[in-house]
Design an enzyme around this catalytic site. Structure first.
Site, PDB file in Angstrom:
ATOM      1  N   LYS A  13       0.846  -1.213   0.000  1.00  0.00           N
ATOM      2  CA  LYS A  13       0.000   0.000   0.000  1.00  0.00           C
ATOM      3  C   LYS A  13       0.873   1.251   0.000  1.00  0.00           C
ATOM      4  O   LYS A  13       0.682   2.154  -0.807  1.00  0.00           O
ATOM      5  CB  LYS A  13      -0.916   0.022   1.250  1.00  0.00           C
ATOM      6  CG  LYS A  13      -1.822  -1.190   1.376  1.00  0.00           C
ATOM      7  CD  LYS A  13      -2.740  -1.101   2.588  1.00  0.00           C
ATOM      8  CE  LYS A  13      -2.015  -1.128   3.923  1.00  0.00           C
ATOM      9  NZ  LYS A  13      -1.340  -2.408   4.224  1.00  0.00           N
ATOM     10  N   ARG A 122      11.930  -5.330   5.288  1.00  0.00           N
ATOM     11  CA  ARG A 122      11.669  -3.896   5.085  1.00  0.00           C
ATOM     12  C   ARG A 122      12.613  -3.041   5.933  1.00  0.00           C
ATOM     13  O   ARG A 122      12.841  -3.312   7.105  1.00  0.00           O
ATOM     14  CB  ARG A 122      10.223  -3.556   5.454  1.00  0.00           C
ATOM     15  CG  ARG A 122       9.956  -2.048   5.343  1.00  0.00           C
ATOM     16  CD  ARG A 122       8.489  -1.709   5.324  1.00  0.00           C
ATOM     17  NE  ARG A 122       7.769  -2.193   6.476  1.00  0.00           N
ATOM     18  CZ  ARG A 122       6.447  -2.125   6.607  1.00  0.00           C
ATOM     19  NH1 ARG A 122       5.730  -1.598   5.638  1.00  0.00           N
ATOM     20  NH2 ARG A 122       5.859  -2.580   7.675  1.00  0.00           N
ATOM     21  N   ARG A 153      11.082  -1.130  11.391  1.00  0.00           N
ATOM     22  CA  ARG A 153       9.937  -0.697  12.188  1.00  0.00           C
ATOM     23  C   ARG A 153       9.764  -1.637  13.373  1.00  0.00           C
ATOM     24  O   ARG A 153       9.926  -2.842  13.243  1.00  0.00           O
ATOM     25  CB  ARG A 153       8.666  -0.713  11.330  1.00  0.00           C
ATOM     26  CG  ARG A 153       8.337   0.640  10.736  1.00  0.00           C
ATOM     27  CD  ARG A 153       7.237   0.616   9.719  1.00  0.00           C
ATOM     28  NE  ARG A 153       6.006  -0.052  10.102  1.00  0.00           N
ATOM     29  CZ  ARG A 153       4.900  -0.087   9.350  1.00  0.00           C
ATOM     30  NH1 ARG A 153       4.898   0.539   8.173  1.00  0.00           N
ATOM     31  NH2 ARG A 153       3.823  -0.718   9.745  1.00  0.00           N
ATOM     32  N   ARG A 164      -0.268  -8.883  13.490  1.00  0.00           N
ATOM     33  CA  ARG A 164      -0.895  -7.893  12.593  1.00  0.00           C
ATOM     34  C   ARG A 164      -1.725  -8.593  11.517  1.00  0.00           C
ATOM     35  O   ARG A 164      -2.785  -8.117  11.122  1.00  0.00           O
ATOM     36  CB  ARG A 164       0.176  -7.014  11.950  1.00  0.00           C
ATOM     37  CG  ARG A 164       0.714  -5.961  12.915  1.00  0.00           C
ATOM     38  CD  ARG A 164       2.044  -5.407  12.466  1.00  0.00           C
ATOM     39  NE  ARG A 164       2.013  -4.744  11.188  1.00  0.00           N
ATOM     40  CZ  ARG A 164       3.074  -4.614  10.396  1.00  0.00           C
ATOM     41  NH1 ARG A 164       4.239  -5.109  10.759  1.00  0.00           N
ATOM     42  NH2 ARG A 164       2.965  -3.977   9.261  1.00  0.00           N
TER      43      ARG A 164
END
Ligand code: AP5
Ligand code: MG
Length: 207
Positions: A13, A122, A153, A164
């Site tokens: 996204k 990531r 993160r 999540r």
């Protein structure tokens, strides 16, 4: 055009919304980024949101709805936008319907295996906010764009990623049926190469 990007954590996204912003000028309205900015600035909203984000839980609806309501009232959001990570619950979708007209909802589809690989690798630049994947980095600790420090993160820890995904299935996936019923949903398969996925997104949007 007012667009929603729906999709699991790691679907892409943010990656595709930021490219749409750079190349087509759509403001990227990412509730995750807005919450992380509040945390970095130590605002009361950030302080209350941090515990939820770090645990991989959703921040309470009233907090994010209020934040999006204010953001969508800004001048740059009057000629189209991409919502990245909002709405994430049926209550948020219902509130949004009273705030703005939505033209299309792209459901970005990936396998869970891909999500795990993408989020595990990531890296985010602590200075400019750009997002990378280790598979495309020569040095995993330095931003190739600005030389800033690349970090992981907090919610990209393996256990938190799995939680999540559970939260996504329970609370966000029902929005697929919600928007299909409203006649707004388009599915885009985004499991492969990022450039190809971006082309498919442009095609689905008809731009
Ligand atoms: P948020 O920041 O929105 O996280 P998320 O939905 O879990 O999604 P991600 O940002 O992890 O994934 P993405 O789809 O943006 O993937 P990306 O493009 O980075 O939310 C974080 C938290 O904030 C939530 O858990 C919650 O606590 C809170 N929150 C936010 N919004 C909320 C709301 N509305 N209500 C309540 N709480 C809310 O890509 C991932 C990686 O894959 C990157 O490294 C990228 O480089 C790589 N990659 C590899 N191949 C591709 C490819 N083909 N396409 C795209 N990316 C690729
Ligand atoms: Mg994101």
């Amino acid at each position: 055009m007012n667009i929603i990007f729906l999709g699991a954590p790691g679907a892409g996204k943010g990656t595709h919304a930021s490219r749409l912003k750079a190349e087509k000028g759509f403001p990227q309205i990412s509730t995750g980024d807005m919450l992380r900015t509040n945390i970095a600035e130590g605002t009361p909203l950030g302080l209350s949101a941090k515990q939820f984000i770090d645990a991989g839980e959703l921040v309470p609806d009233e907090v994010v709805i209020g934040m999006v309501r204010e953001r969508l009232a800004e001048a740059d959001a009057q000629n189209g936008f991409v919502l990245d990570g909002f709405p994430r619950t049926v209550a948020q979708a219902e509130a949004l319907a009273g705030i703005a007209r939505i033209d299309v909802v792209l459901n970005l589809e990936v396998t869970e295996d891909t999500v795990l690989k993408r989020l595990g690798g990531r890296r985010v630049c602590a200075s400019c906010g750009a997002v990378f994947h280790t598979s495309r980095l020569e040095d995993e600790s330095v931003c190739p764009l600005c030389g800033g420090k690349l970090i992981q993160r907090a919610d990209d820890a393996p256990g938190t990623i799995l939680h999540r995904l559970e939260v996504y299935h329970e609370q966000t996936e029902p929005l697929i049926a919600h928007y299909a019923q409203a006649g707004l949903l388009k599915n885009v398969w985004v499991d492969g190469d990022a450039d190809e996925n971006y082309r498919d997104i442009l095609q689905a949007l008809g731009i």
